[in-house]
Design an enzyme around this catalytic site. Structure first.
Site, PDB file in Angstrom:
ATOM      1  N   ASP A  79       2.841   5.782  -6.521  1.00 53.38           N
ATOM      2  CA  ASP A  79       4.060   5.711  -5.717  1.00 53.38           C
ATOM      3  C   ASP A  79       5.329   5.700  -6.569  1.00 53.38           C
ATOM      4  O   ASP A  79       6.417   5.995  -6.071  1.00 53.38           O
ATOM      5  CB  ASP A  79       4.036   4.462  -4.825  1.00 53.38           C
ATOM      6  CG  ASP A  79       2.956   4.576  -3.772  1.00 53.38           C
ATOM      7  OD1 ASP A  79       2.764   5.685  -3.249  1.00 53.38           O
ATOM      8  OD2 ASP A  79       2.294   3.564  -3.482  1.00 53.38           O
ATOM      9  N   HIS A  92       0.878  -1.190   0.000  1.00 46.35           N
ATOM     10  CA  HIS A  92       0.000   0.000   0.000  1.00 46.35           C
ATOM     11  C   HIS A  92       0.906   1.229   0.000  1.00 46.35           C
ATOM     12  O   HIS A  92       1.708   1.404  -0.908  1.00 46.35           O
ATOM     13  CB  HIS A  92      -0.919  -0.112   1.231  1.00 46.35           C
ATOM     14  CG  HIS A  92      -2.102   0.805   1.273  1.00 46.35           C
ATOM     15  ND1 HIS A  92      -2.433   1.670   0.275  1.00 46.35           N
ATOM     16  CD2 HIS A  92      -3.060   0.971   2.233  1.00 46.35           C
ATOM     17  CE1 HIS A  92      -3.539   2.342   0.605  1.00 46.35           C
ATOM     18  NE2 HIS A  92      -3.937   1.938   1.800  1.00 46.35           N
ATOM     19  N   HIS A 132      -1.813  -2.337  -9.739  1.00 50.35           N
ATOM     20  CA  HIS A 132      -2.847  -1.745  -8.884  1.00 50.35           C
ATOM     21  C   HIS A 132      -4.044  -2.682  -8.856  1.00 50.35           C
ATOM     22  O   HIS A 132      -4.370  -3.297  -9.867  1.00 50.35           O
ATOM     23  CB  HIS A 132      -3.265  -0.372  -9.419  1.00 50.35           C
ATOM     24  CG  HIS A 132      -3.958   0.460  -8.405  1.00 50.35           C
ATOM     25  ND1 HIS A 132      -5.308   0.371  -8.187  1.00 50.35           N
ATOM     26  CD2 HIS A 132      -3.478   1.373  -7.521  1.00 50.35           C
ATOM     27  CE1 HIS A 132      -5.626   1.205  -7.218  1.00 50.35           C
ATOM     28  NE2 HIS A 132      -4.535   1.819  -6.782  1.00 50.35           N
TER      29      HIS A 132
HETATM   30  N1  COA Z   1       5.558  -6.508 -10.142  1.00 51.95           N
HETATM   31  C1  COA Z   1       5.551  -7.660 -10.838  1.00 51.95           C
HETATM   32  N2  COA Z   1       4.428  -8.332 -11.153  1.00 51.95           N
HETATM   33  C2  COA Z   1       3.271  -7.790 -10.745  1.00 51.95           C
HETATM   34  C3  COA Z   1       3.203  -6.591 -10.022  1.00 51.95           C
HETATM   35  C4  COA Z   1       4.415  -5.955  -9.709  1.00 51.95           C
HETATM   36  N3  COA Z   1       4.421  -4.822  -9.021  1.00 51.95           N
HETATM   37  N4  COA Z   1       1.928  -6.299  -9.742  1.00 51.95           N
HETATM   38  C5  COA Z   1       1.199  -7.268 -10.276  1.00 51.95           C
HETATM   39  N5  COA Z   1       2.001  -8.184 -10.871  1.00 51.95           N
HETATM   40  C6  COA Z   1       1.585  -9.400 -11.553  1.00 51.95           C
HETATM   41  C7  COA Z   1       1.425 -10.512 -10.539  1.00 51.95           C
HETATM   42  O1  COA Z   1       2.621 -11.228 -10.355  1.00 51.95           O
HETATM   43  C8  COA Z   1       0.333 -11.327 -11.141  1.00 51.95           C
HETATM   44  O2  COA Z   1       0.904 -12.100 -12.189  1.00 51.95           O
HETATM   45  P1  COA Z   1       0.427 -13.606 -12.430  1.00 51.95           P
HETATM   46  O3  COA Z   1      -1.042 -13.490 -12.793  1.00 51.95           O
HETATM   47  O4  COA Z   1       1.322 -14.063 -13.517  1.00 51.95           O
HETATM   48  O5  COA Z   1       0.624 -14.301 -11.116  1.00 51.95           O
HETATM   49  C9  COA Z   1      -0.582 -10.295 -11.795  1.00 51.95           C
HETATM   50  O6  COA Z   1       0.277  -9.180 -12.089  1.00 51.95           O
HETATM   51  C10 COA Z   1      -1.712  -9.855 -10.892  1.00 51.95           C
HETATM   52  O7  COA Z   1      -1.151  -9.375  -9.673  1.00 51.95           O
HETATM   53  P2  COA Z   1      -1.856  -9.448  -8.259  1.00 51.95           P
HETATM   54  O8  COA Z   1      -0.836  -9.272  -7.189  1.00 51.95           O
HETATM   55  O9  COA Z   1      -2.723 -10.652  -8.169  1.00 51.95           O
HETATM   56  O10 COA Z   1      -2.794  -8.193  -8.322  1.00 51.95           O
HETATM   57  P3  COA Z   1      -3.472  -7.512  -7.080  1.00 51.95           P
HETATM   58  O11 COA Z   1      -4.601  -6.729  -7.628  1.00 51.95           O
HETATM   59  O12 COA Z   1      -3.769  -8.449  -5.980  1.00 51.95           O
HETATM   60  O13 COA Z   1      -2.261  -6.592  -6.542  1.00 51.95           O
HETATM   61  C11 COA Z   1      -0.894  -4.858  -5.943  1.00 51.95           C
HETATM   62  C12 COA Z   1      -2.198  -5.257  -6.641  1.00 51.95           C
HETATM   63  C13 COA Z   1      -0.828  -3.338  -5.868  1.00 51.95           C
HETATM   64  C14 COA Z   1      -0.875  -5.420  -4.507  1.00 51.95           C
HETATM   65  C15 COA Z   1       0.304  -5.420  -6.724  1.00 51.95           C
HETATM   66  O14 COA Z   1       0.264  -4.905  -8.041  1.00 51.95           O
HETATM   67  C16 COA Z   1       1.622  -5.113  -6.057  1.00 51.95           C
HETATM   68  O15 COA Z   1       2.052  -5.833  -5.150  1.00 51.95           O
HETATM   69  N6  COA Z   1       2.324  -4.015  -6.494  1.00 51.95           N
HETATM   70  C17 COA Z   1       3.564  -3.614  -5.871  1.00 51.95           C
HETATM   71  C18 COA Z   1       3.310  -2.794  -4.609  1.00 51.95           C
HETATM   72  C19 COA Z   1       2.810  -1.405  -4.906  1.00 51.95           C
HETATM   73  O16 COA Z   1       3.335  -0.695  -5.747  1.00 51.95           O
HETATM   74  N7  COA Z   1       1.799  -0.992  -4.141  1.00 51.95           N
HETATM   75  C20 COA Z   1       1.202   0.325  -4.257  1.00 51.95           C
HETATM   76  C21 COA Z   1      -0.189   0.197  -4.780  1.00 51.95           C
HETATM   77  S1  COA Z   1      -0.895   1.805  -5.094  1.00 51.95           S
END
Ligand code: COA
Length: 376
Positions: free
Chosen positions: A313, A223, A262
């Site tokens: 971010d 987050h 996201h």
């Molecule tokens: N880096 C690499 N791969 C990513 C990614 C990232 N930052 N964000 C998503 N993905 C990939 C996942 O590995 C997944 O791939 P797969 O289907 O091959 O397993 C796919 O995209 C879906 O990701 P998922 O984590 O299930 O999506 P989510 O909606 O649950 O997660 C976040 C959203 C924000 C938690 C996730 O994108 C993340 O962890 N980002 C990094 C942290 C961040 O920047 N947070 C600030 C948010 S405003």
């Protein structure tokens, strides 16, 4: 027939309530606060106007804004006991932990926190908006062995933040970029920290407890903590020539790269173009181009390889770095902005409350008989 309920892990895609505060429209990459596009607000208004909008649902008139600013500026000072709590916090503590504790302590200074009517809660929201920058500034300085700098009532919120941290107000370009970031961070629907704050007060707990819960949730790297992680990553890469290979290796190793992806936006975060523009202004202003060059290569490589876009971010991390702010203060700055959204949601929740209490599907052992300890 399968009787199992449908499980929505992480509440993905679940609509749990209504809100009048903001709307995220992932299909057109848009975010509006009270109907106004966030990028227009960032370009046209100051953060104080946006705070009013988030709390009152309308932009203030010039007269309302002047009264609001005067009120906010009159509340900035911290009590001596609260300053002592911050002074005595371990210097090695993360500023988010210190801020969480400071807000909790400030809540104890309220003689009747249980009075949760709308007027009392709006008053408390204003208290927090005005004091959080001083709480951040106090720890910023204490942990370096420096003296506390009291807030100044002749400065805007953005100017005062730099004053309480650095003892001086930077150039207008820097203040403007910082103010824009506050508007972009102010509100974003039912994200994890806002939903946490709403959940806390849905039991009719007090506003401070809801905000403390919000800070606790925001701290995590999935987050708000991502803005700090982004800058650490860019510094670790250190050289634009290494950025593409770094990203390719991270993806090969199946690492989550901070600042990308996201839960709601899948085609780009509506706030990124504005923040990126102001990060570029900071690079031009300081003459330090390297960090954004690395960021641009990371962004292009991620898009090419996985079609995953950066979130807010990603540009805010290097923008704050170029403003000369300590990296672990980036998420506390997010709090300084998001206090508006959290408190608006807390008040909205309480105006039409329903205890937030979802169900779960049990997957433990079937029902069994307790055997007394001596026979086990
Ligand atoms: N880096 C690499 N791969 C990513 C990614 C990232 N930052 N964000 C998503 N993905 C990939 C996942 O590995 C997944 O791939 P797969 O289907 O091959 O397993 C796919 O995209 C879906 O990701 P998922 O984590 O299930 O999506 P989510 O909606 O649950 O997660 C976040 C959203 C924000 C938690 C996730 O994108 C993340 O962890 N980002 C990094 C942290 C961040 O920047 N947070 C600030 C948010 S405003």
């Amino acid at each position: 027939m399968n009787q199992d309920p449908i499980i929505h892990r992480g509440l993905d895609g679940v609509v749990v309530d209504t809100t009048r505060i903001s709307k995220v429209m992932p299909e057109i990459n848009a975010l509006v606060y009270g109907g106004y596009p966030v990028q227009e607000l960032a370009e046209t208004c100051c953060f104080e106007e946006v705070a009013w909008l988030i709390w009152h649902g309308e932009l203030p008139s010039a007269k309302q804004l002047a009264a609001f600013e005067a009120d906010e500026r009159s509340r900035r000072n911290l009590s001596a006991p609260l300053l002592e709590v911050i002074r005595k916090s371990p210097r090695t503590a993360h500023p988010m932990d210190v801020l969480r504790t400071a807000v909790s302590f400030f809540g104890m200074e309220d003689a009747s926190p249980e009075k949760t009517d709308a007027a009392a809660n709006l008053n408390r929201s204003m208290d927090l908006l005005a004091r959080i920058p001083a709480m951040i500034g106090a720890f910023y300085r204490f942990r370096k062995g420096q003296e506390y700098i009291p807030p100044r009532a002749d400065l805007s919120m953005a100017e005062n933040f730099f004053h309480v941290c650095h003892g001086r107000v930077p150039a207008p370009e820097v203040v403007r970029a910082f103010d824009v970031s506050l508007t972009l961070y102010a509100e974003h629907g039912f994200n994890a920290s806002t939903f946490t704050a709403r959940t806390v007060v849905s039991s009719l707990s007090d506003l401070y407890s809801g905000v403390v819960g919000g800070i606790a949730s925001l701290k995590g790297p999935l987050h708000g903590g991502a803005n700090e992680a982004v800058m650490h990553m860019i510094l670790e890469i250190g050289d634009p020539a290494k950025a593409r290979d770094w990203m390719l290796k991270a993806l090969k190793d199946k690492r989550k790269v901070m600042g990308f992806g996201h839960r709601v936006y899948k085609n780009g975060d509506s706030r990124v173009p504005t923040m990126k523009k102001y990060a570029q202004k900071m690079a031009a202003f300081t003459g330090e181009k390297k960090w954004l060059e690395i960021a641009d290569i990371l962004e292009a490589t991620m898009l090419e390889q996985k079609n995953i876009h950066p979130n807010l971010d990603f540009p805010s991390g290097p923008a704050y770095y170029l403003m000369g702010i300590d990296i672990d203060m980036y998420t506390p700055i997010f709090v300084m902005a998001r206090i508006t959204g959290w408190t608006a949601h807390i008040m909205e929740q309480l105006a039409n409350n329903a205890l937030i209490r979802p169900l779960s599907q049990y997957t433990g052992p079937g029902q069994r008989t307790v055997v007394p300890v001596e026979k086990r």
